[in-house]
Design a protein around this motif. Sequence first.
Motif, mmCIF file in Angstrom:
data_model
loop_
_atom_site.group_PDB
_atom_site.id
_atom_site.type_symbol
_atom_site.label_atom_id
_atom_site.label_comp_id
_atom_site.label_asym_id
_atom_site.label_seq_id
_atom_site.Cartn_x
_atom_site.Cartn_y
_atom_site.Cartn_z
ATOM 1 N N SER A 1 0.816 -1.215 0.000
ATOM 2 C CA SER A 1 0.000 0.000 0.000
ATOM 3 C C SER A 1 0.846 1.261 0.000
ATOM 4 C CB SER A 1 -0.966 -0.002 1.180
ATOM 5 O OG SER A 1 -2.028 -0.901 0.913
ATOM 6 N N VAL A 2 0.223 2.350 -0.461
ATOM 7 C CA VAL A 2 0.858 3.666 -0.521
ATOM 8 C C VAL A 2 0.062 4.601 0.378
ATOM 9 C CG1 VAL A 2 1.400 5.641 -2.000
ATOM 10 C CG2 VAL A 2 1.667 3.311 -2.885
ATOM 11 N N ILE A 3 0.777 5.297 1.261
ATOM 12 C CA ILE A 3 0.162 6.301 2.136
ATOM 13 C C ILE A 3 0.554 7.670 1.611
ATOM 14 C CG2 ILE A 3 -0.032 7.181 4.485
ATOM 15 C CD1 ILE A 3 -1.053 4.259 4.097
ATOM 16 N N GLY A 4 -0.442 8.486 1.253
ATOM 17 C CA GLY A 4 -0.176 9.792 0.671
ATOM 18 C C GLY A 4 0.487 10.752 1.638
ATOM 19 N N ALA A 5 1.248 11.690 1.082
ATOM 20 C CA ALA A 5 1.950 12.691 1.884
ATOM 21 C C ALA A 5 0.964 13.445 2.771
ATOM 22 C CB ALA A 5 2.684 13.664 0.965
ATOM 23 N N GLY A 6 1.381 13.700 4.011
ATOM 24 C CA GLY A 6 0.579 14.482 4.940
ATOM 25 C C GLY A 6 -0.566 13.733 5.587
ATOM 26 N N SER A 7 -0.705 12.458 5.325
ATOM 27 C CA SER A 7 -1.819 11.682 5.882
ATOM 28 C C SER A 7 -1.620 11.414 7.372
ATOM 29 C CB SER A 7 -1.956 10.346 5.150
ATOM 30 O OG SER A 7 -2.300 10.541 3.802
ATOM 31 N N VAL A 8 -2.736 11.264 8.085
ATOM 32 C CA VAL A 8 -2.719 10.823 9.477
ATOM 33 C C VAL A 8 -3.432 9.478 9.516
ATOM 34 C CG1 VAL A 8 -3.448 11.297 11.839
ATOM 35 C CG2 VAL A 8 -2.679 13.175 10.369
ATOM 36 N N VAL A 9 -2.644 8.416 9.738
ATOM 37 C CA VAL A 9 -3.155 7.047 9.648
ATOM 38 C C VAL A 9 -3.574 6.597 11.045
ATOM 39 C CG1 VAL A 9 -2.725 4.734 8.773
ATOM 40 C CG2 VAL A 9 -1.487 6.681 7.783
ATOM 41 N N SER A 10 -4.883 6.575 11.271
ATOM 42 C CA SER A 10 -5.402 6.271 12.605
ATOM 43 C C SER A 10 -6.050 4.897 12.684
ATOM 44 C CB SER A 10 -6.405 7.346 13.031
ATOM 45 O OG SER A 10 -7.453 7.440 12.090
ATOM 46 N N ARG A 11 -6.177 4.220 11.532
ATOM 47 C CA ARG A 11 -6.724 2.855 11.545
ATOM 48 C C ARG A 11 -6.037 2.030 10.466
ATOM 49 N NH1 ARG A 11 -12.617 4.973 10.044
ATOM 50 N NH2 ARG A 11 -12.028 6.087 8.178
ATOM 51 N N ASP A 12 -6.228 0.727 10.531
ATOM 52 C CA ASP A 12 -5.544 -0.184 9.609
ATOM 53 C C ASP A 12 -5.838 0.163 8.156
ATOM 54 O OD1 ASP A 12 -4.697 -1.460 11.887
ATOM 55 O OD2 ASP A 12 -5.807 -3.313 11.529
ATOM 56 N N VAL A 13 -4.828 -0.078 7.313
ATOM 57 C CA VAL A 13 -4.945 0.118 5.866
ATOM 58 C C VAL A 13 -4.775 -1.257 5.225
ATOM 59 C CG1 VAL A 13 -3.884 1.196 3.842
ATOM 60 C CG2 VAL A 13 -4.062 2.479 5.992
ATOM 61 N N PRO A 14 -5.719 -1.671 4.353
ATOM 62 C CA PRO A 14 -5.595 -2.999 3.739
ATOM 63 C C PRO A 14 -4.458 -3.061 2.733
ATOM 64 C CG PRO A 14 -7.493 -1.820 2.844
ATOM 65 C CD PRO A 14 -6.929 -0.957 3.939
ATOM 66 N N PRO A 15 -4.109 -4.253 2.273
ATOM 67 C CA PRO A 15 -3.057 -4.394 1.263
ATOM 68 C C PRO A 15 -3.456 -3.772 -0.074
ATOM 69 C CG PRO A 15 -3.513 -6.506 2.328
ATOM 70 C CD PRO A 15 -4.584 -5.560 2.753
ATOM 71 N N MET A 16 -2.441 -3.337 -0.836
ATOM 72 C CA MET A 16 -2.557 -2.945 -2.237
ATOM 73 C C MET A 16 -3.613 -1.870 -2.498
ATOM 74 S SD MET A 16 -0.153 -4.399 -3.921
ATOM 75 C CE MET A 16 -0.629 -4.364 -5.650
ATOM 76 N N VAL A 17 -3.536 -0.793 -1.690
ATOM 77 C CA VAL A 17 -4.402 0.365 -1.919
ATOM 78 C C VAL A 17 -3.576 1.638 -1.814
ATOM 79 C CG1 VAL A 17 -6.496 -0.765 -1.042
ATOM 80 C CG2 VAL A 17 -5.077 0.615 0.521
ATOM 81 N N VAL A 18 -4.130 2.711 -2.387
ATOM 82 C CA VAL A 18 -3.618 4.057 -2.141
ATOM 83 C C VAL A 18 -4.551 4.663 -1.099
ATOM 84 C CG1 VAL A 18 -3.206 6.338 -3.120
ATOM 85 C CG2 VAL A 18 -2.713 4.294 -4.476
ATOM 86 N N ALA A 19 -3.990 5.149 -0.001
ATOM 87 C CA ALA A 19 -4.786 5.743 1.071
ATOM 88 C C ALA A 19 -4.216 7.122 1.387
ATOM 89 C CB ALA A 19 -4.770 4.847 2.306
ATOM 90 N N VAL A 20 -5.097 8.098 1.558
ATOM 91 C CA VAL A 20 -4.666 9.484 1.750
ATOM 92 C C VAL A 20 -5.577 10.202 2.728
ATOM 93 C CG1 VAL A 20 -3.729 9.619 -0.602
ATOM 94 C CG2 VAL A 20 -6.062 10.370 -0.162
ATOM 95 N N GLY A 21 -5.069 11.300 3.269
ATOM 96 C CA GLY A 21 -5.926 12.224 3.992
ATOM 97 C C GLY A 21 -5.794 12.207 5.492
ATOM 98 N N THR A 22 -6.590 13.117 6.097
ATOM 99 C CA THR A 22 -6.639 13.267 7.541
ATOM 100 C C THR A 22 -8.099 13.263 7.969
ATOM 101 O OG1 THR A 22 -4.654 14.629 7.452
ATOM 102 C CG2 THR A 22 -5.951 14.754 9.445
ATOM 103 N N PRO A 23 -8.617 12.169 8.515
ATOM 104 C CA PRO A 23 -7.915 10.895 8.718
ATOM 105 C C PRO A 23 -7.699 10.162 7.388
ATOM 106 C CG PRO A 23 -10.215 10.648 9.308
ATOM 107 C CD PRO A 23 -10.014 12.105 8.976
ATOM 108 N N CYS A 24 -6.715 9.301 7.377
ATOM 109 C CA CYS A 24 -6.355 8.564 6.165
ATOM 110 C C CYS A 24 -7.466 7.582 5.790
ATOM 111 C CB CYS A 24 -5.047 7.818 6.421
ATOM 112 S SG CYS A 24 -4.313 7.104 4.953
#
Length: 198
Positions: A159-182
């Motif tokens: 997975s890819v976490i976008g710049a500036g994101s706040v990751v407060s919960r699990d992120v699944p495999p093979m996704v792009v996740a972004v934002g606040t909250p991510c």
Amino acid sequence: MPHSDEQAVLDRIRQGLVYTESEASFQASQRRTDLIFEYNHTPPSEVDKRGSLLVAILGSVGERAVLLPPFHAGFGSNVYIGDDFFGNVNLTFVDDVDIRIGDGVMIAPSVTLTTTGHPVHPARRVDYARFSEPIVIEDKVWIGSNAVVLPGVRIGYGSVIGAGSVVSRDVPPMVVAVGTPCRVLRPITDDDLTARLT
């Protein structure tokens, strides 16, 4: 073998319950702050020295791992890094408990991985009261600049976490996740084999 009081605190920490600085003070010997200072002030040309220091600081270091100074860690000894890791400048590990990073992980500048938070009510924050939950970053993850990963989070394979994101919960495999909250933006697909951007 830890003293029974120490074991009780360790059990509370492992359960994600609140504990204080005084209660956890017996763990001070696991902090590698002087070695981290030395690592951060070692000239770039002294590659072997940097490598030896990193092995002494972290819980484990895989093959071909690169961690650009400066980096910061509360302990250092609770960080476990896999093979082919790349950590850019100003990476911060708040590693009161384990941070486990898989193989082929890339982390951009000024990322914070924090296993620890504090109670919301100020009366519960006396003596730096806190709770800690481990972070797991699976293989082939890429975390963008200035992202923050919070206690207890697991980021899935690739997975890819976008710049500036706040990751407060699990992120699944093979996704792009972004934002606040991510949040998951989209899956990573074969179309991404020929595309440059997310």
